[in-house]
Design a protein around this motif. Structure first.
Motif, PDB file in Angstrom:
ATOM      1  N   MET A 264       0.858  -1.173   0.000  1.00 61.41           N
ATOM      2  CA  MET A 264       0.000   0.000   0.000  1.00 61.41           C
ATOM      3  C   MET A 264       0.896   1.225   0.000  1.00 61.41           C
ATOM      4  N   SER A 265       0.724   2.104  -0.920  1.00 57.54           N
ATOM      5  CA  SER A 265       1.689   3.165  -1.118  1.00 57.54           C
ATOM      6  C   SER A 265       1.373   4.446  -0.380  1.00 57.54           C
ATOM      7  N   ALA A 266       0.138   4.650   0.003  1.00 62.67           N
ATOM      8  CA  ALA A 266      -0.187   5.979   0.508  1.00 62.67           C
ATOM      9  C   ALA A 266      -0.907   5.985   1.838  1.00 62.67           C
ATOM     10  N   SER A 267      -1.050   4.853   2.457  1.00 63.90           N
ATOM     11  CA  SER A 267      -1.737   4.840   3.723  1.00 63.90           C
ATOM     12  C   SER A 267      -1.187   3.748   4.607  1.00 63.90           C
ATOM     13  N   SER A 268      -1.713   3.695   5.830  1.00 66.84           N
ATOM     14  CA  SER A 268      -1.210   2.733   6.781  1.00 66.84           C
ATOM     15  C   SER A 268      -2.054   1.482   6.761  1.00 66.84           C
ATOM     16  N   SER A 269      -2.563   1.014   7.922  1.00 68.03           N
ATOM     17  CA  SER A 269      -2.924  -0.359   7.915  1.00 68.03           C
ATOM     18  C   SER A 269      -4.003  -0.821   8.850  1.00 68.03           C
ATOM     19  N   CYS A 270      -4.768   0.009   9.442  1.00 65.33           N
ATOM     20  CA  CYS A 270      -5.795  -0.480  10.338  1.00 65.33           C
ATOM     21  C   CYS A 270      -7.144  -0.466   9.637  1.00 65.33           C
ATOM     22  N   MET A 271      -7.951  -1.488   9.894  1.00 64.29           N
ATOM     23  CA  MET A 271      -9.202  -1.620   9.180  1.00 64.29           C
ATOM     24  C   MET A 271     -10.378  -1.262  10.077  1.00 64.29           C
ATOM     25  N   SER A 272     -10.372  -0.042  10.617  1.00 65.25           N
ATOM     26  CA  SER A 272     -11.508   0.449  11.384  1.00 65.25           C
ATOM     27  C   SER A 272     -11.499   1.961  11.342  1.00 65.25           C
TER      28      SER A 272
ATOM     29  N   GLY B 285      -7.105  -1.980  16.712  1.00 69.03           N
ATOM     30  CA  GLY B 285      -7.294  -2.783  15.517  1.00 69.03           C
ATOM     31  C   GLY B 285      -6.053  -3.576  15.151  1.00 69.03           C
ATOM     32  N   THR B 286      -5.984  -3.997  13.910  1.00 69.74           N
ATOM     33  CA  THR B 286      -4.886  -4.840  13.436  1.00 69.74           C
ATOM     34  C   THR B 286      -4.260  -4.242  12.183  1.00 69.74           C
ATOM     35  N   THR B 287      -2.994  -4.495  12.007  1.00 70.73           N
ATOM     36  CA  THR B 287      -2.285  -3.978  10.847  1.00 70.73           C
ATOM     37  C   THR B 287      -2.499  -4.860   9.634  1.00 70.73           C
ATOM     38  N   MET B 288      -2.387  -4.284   8.454  1.00 68.72           N
ATOM     39  CA  MET B 288      -2.433  -5.079   7.234  1.00 68.72           C
ATOM     40  C   MET B 288      -1.032  -5.598   6.929  1.00 68.72           C
ATOM     41  N   LEU B 289      -0.974  -6.682   6.175  1.00 68.80           N
ATOM     42  CA  LEU B 289       0.286  -7.232   5.707  1.00 68.80           C
ATOM     43  C   LEU B 289       0.373  -6.920   4.219  1.00 68.80           C
ATOM     44  N   ASP B 290       1.317  -6.070   3.849  1.00 68.74           N
ATOM     45  CA  ASP B 290       1.363  -5.514   2.494  1.00 68.74           C
ATOM     46  C   ASP B 290       2.002  -6.505   1.525  1.00 68.74           C
ATOM     47  N   TYR B 291       1.298  -7.619   1.291  1.00 62.97           N
ATOM     48  CA  TYR B 291       1.779  -8.675   0.401  1.00 62.97           C
ATOM     49  C   TYR B 291       1.982  -8.126  -1.019  1.00 62.97           C
ATOM     50  N   PRO B 292       3.090  -8.518  -1.699  1.00 62.83           N
ATOM     51  CA  PRO B 292       4.088  -9.518  -1.310  1.00 62.83           C
ATOM     52  C   PRO B 292       5.242  -8.987  -0.463  1.00 62.83           C
ATOM     53  N   ASP B 293       5.291  -7.683  -0.226  1.00 57.82           N
ATOM     54  CA  ASP B 293       6.358  -7.151   0.628  1.00 57.82           C
ATOM     55  C   ASP B 293       6.145  -7.581   2.073  1.00 57.82           C
ATOM     56  N   GLY B 294       4.906  -7.553   2.522  1.00 52.85           N
ATOM     57  CA  GLY B 294       4.590  -8.033   3.855  1.00 52.85           C
ATOM     58  C   GLY B 294       4.470  -9.541   3.880  1.00 52.85           C
ATOM     59  N   ASP B 295       4.739 -10.137   5.036  1.00 54.78           N
ATOM     60  CA  ASP B 295       4.816 -11.598   5.120  1.00 54.78           C
ATOM     61  C   ASP B 295       4.266 -12.057   6.465  1.00 54.78           C
ATOM     62  N   LEU B 296       3.340 -13.017   6.451  1.00 54.77           N
ATOM     63  CA  LEU B 296       2.696 -13.456   7.683  1.00 54.77           C
ATOM     64  C   LEU B 296       3.662 -14.192   8.602  1.00 54.77           C
ATOM     65  N   GLU B 297       4.475 -15.088   8.054  1.00 56.39           N
ATOM     66  CA  GLU B 297       5.415 -15.817   8.913  1.00 56.39           C
ATOM     67  C   GLU B 297       6.386 -14.858   9.600  1.00 56.39           C
ATOM     68  N   ASP B 298       6.876 -13.869   8.843  1.00 60.01           N
ATOM     69  CA  ASP B 298       7.743 -12.851   9.445  1.00 60.01           C
ATOM     70  C   ASP B 298       7.011 -12.111  10.560  1.00 60.01           C
ATOM     71  N   TYR B 299       5.746 -11.792  10.313  1.00 63.50           N
ATOM     72  CA  TYR B 299       4.974 -11.032  11.299  1.00 63.50           C
ATOM     73  C   TYR B 299       4.773 -11.838  12.575  1.00 63.50           C
ATOM     74  N   LEU B 300       4.427 -13.114  12.431  1.00 58.95           N
ATOM     75  CA  LEU B 300       4.261 -13.968  13.607  1.00 58.95           C
ATOM     76  C   LEU B 300       5.566 -14.079  14.388  1.00 58.95           C
ATOM     77  N   ASP B 301       6.687 -14.218  13.670  1.00 58.28           N
ATOM     78  CA  ASP B 301       7.990 -14.294  14.339  1.00 58.28           C
ATOM     79  C   ASP B 301       8.293 -13.005  15.093  1.00 58.28           C
TER      80      ASP B 301
END
Length: 288
Positions: free
Chosen positions: A1-9, A174-190
């Motif tokens: 996501m190029s222009a905003s952050s990541s919470c969905m509320s 709230g929760t952050t988005m994972l900016d796939y493919p740059d964002g990664d769930l396994e990395d986030y969990l770690d």
């Protein structure tokens, strides 16, 4: 996501923003860029020996400080920061424009060097290193590489105050988005598991209210992510589409009631979940 952050509320927007003191060495000023994704706006932090009264009165000496996440392009916000502190260094927690867009303006006003995990974002200084200790001001600031939201995400801790600036890795609500493919769930969990074992810190997020304990935030977010993965497994099994599922078809079902402005980021997070299941061998792949 190029222009905003990541919470969905969404949330109420304050009529005006003022400096908020968060500890002996930290304070923040929220940019006027509220949205469903940025909550009240981007919190720009200053770190340094801020004194008993902050911000200083006009004409009074300004404390020397590190500025974290200048926010989106906003000349007035850059001027407010420069008026409050003598900027020793500018640090950005990751590459999204609601964090880095104001870097040129603040750099032009102050001449301060800029550091980030991504070398391309740096100006007049080298890239940040994991576990590096910044000594640009009177209090030491530790760097934590925290990939997941994006690959270049970092957090900054101030041990003297028991504070950790979490960027978009942990939000105030709230929760952050994972900016796939740059964002990664396994990395986030770690990242969350590492932080969960660092008790005693209070979260200073880039969006939303501050004050949650780090350990509790990590437990909350780990439970949320693992529950989402469990739900996705259930949906795939029920649909007999667990070999090469379509992300768009799943999104139409999962996010049917999600506002359009956050649908794209939600789908990116869904793709990060599918990529995680693919990496651990539960699905063969997925399509857009």
């Amino acid at each position: 996501m190029s222009a905003s952050s990541s919470c969905m509320s969404s949330s109420p927007v304050p009529e005006s923003h003022a400096w908020v003191r968060t500890s002996a060495h930290t304070a923040f000023l929220t940019v006027d860029n509220p949205s469903a994704m940025t909550l009240e706006g981007t919190n720009t932090y200053v770190i340094g020996d801020l004194g008993e009264s902050f911000p200083p009165e006009p004409g009074a000496p300004k404390p020397r400080a590190v500025v974290v996440d200048p926010g989106p392009a906003d000349q007035g916000h850059a001027e407010a920061i420069a008026a409050a502190v003598d900027v020793a260094l500018i640090v950005v927690t990751h590459w999204h424009q609601d964090h880095v867009g104001n870097v040129p303006a603040l750099h032009d006003l102050t001449g301060a060097p800029v550091r980030a995990w991504d070398r391309e974002l740096c100006i007049g200084a080298g890239r940040l290193q994991d576990e590096e200790v910044l000594k640009d001001v009177s209090v030491e600031i530790s760097v934590w590489h925290s990939p997941g939201h994006t690959a270049d995400s970092i957090c900054l801790s101030i041990f003297d105050d028991g504070m950790i600036l979490t960027g978009d890795t942990i939000l105030g609500r709230g929760t952050t988005m994972l900016d796939y493919p740059d964002g990664d769930l396994e990395d986030y969990l770690d990242t969350l598991r590492v932080f969960k074992d660092e008790p005693g810190f209070t979260v200073l997020p880039a969006h939303g209210p501050h004050g949650e304990f780090l350990e509790e935030a990590c437990e909350r977010l780990l439970d949320h992510r693992l529950n989402r993965i469990h739900d996705l497994r259930r949906r795939l099994k029920a649909s007999d589409d667990d070999l090469g599922p379509s992300a768009s078809s799943l999104a139409e079902d999962i996010y049917a009631d999600v506002p359009e402005e956050v649908r794209g980021p939600a789908v990116k997070t869904l793709k990060a979940q599918l990529a995680y299941l693919m990496d651990i061998g539960e699905i063969a792949g997925f399509t857009d």
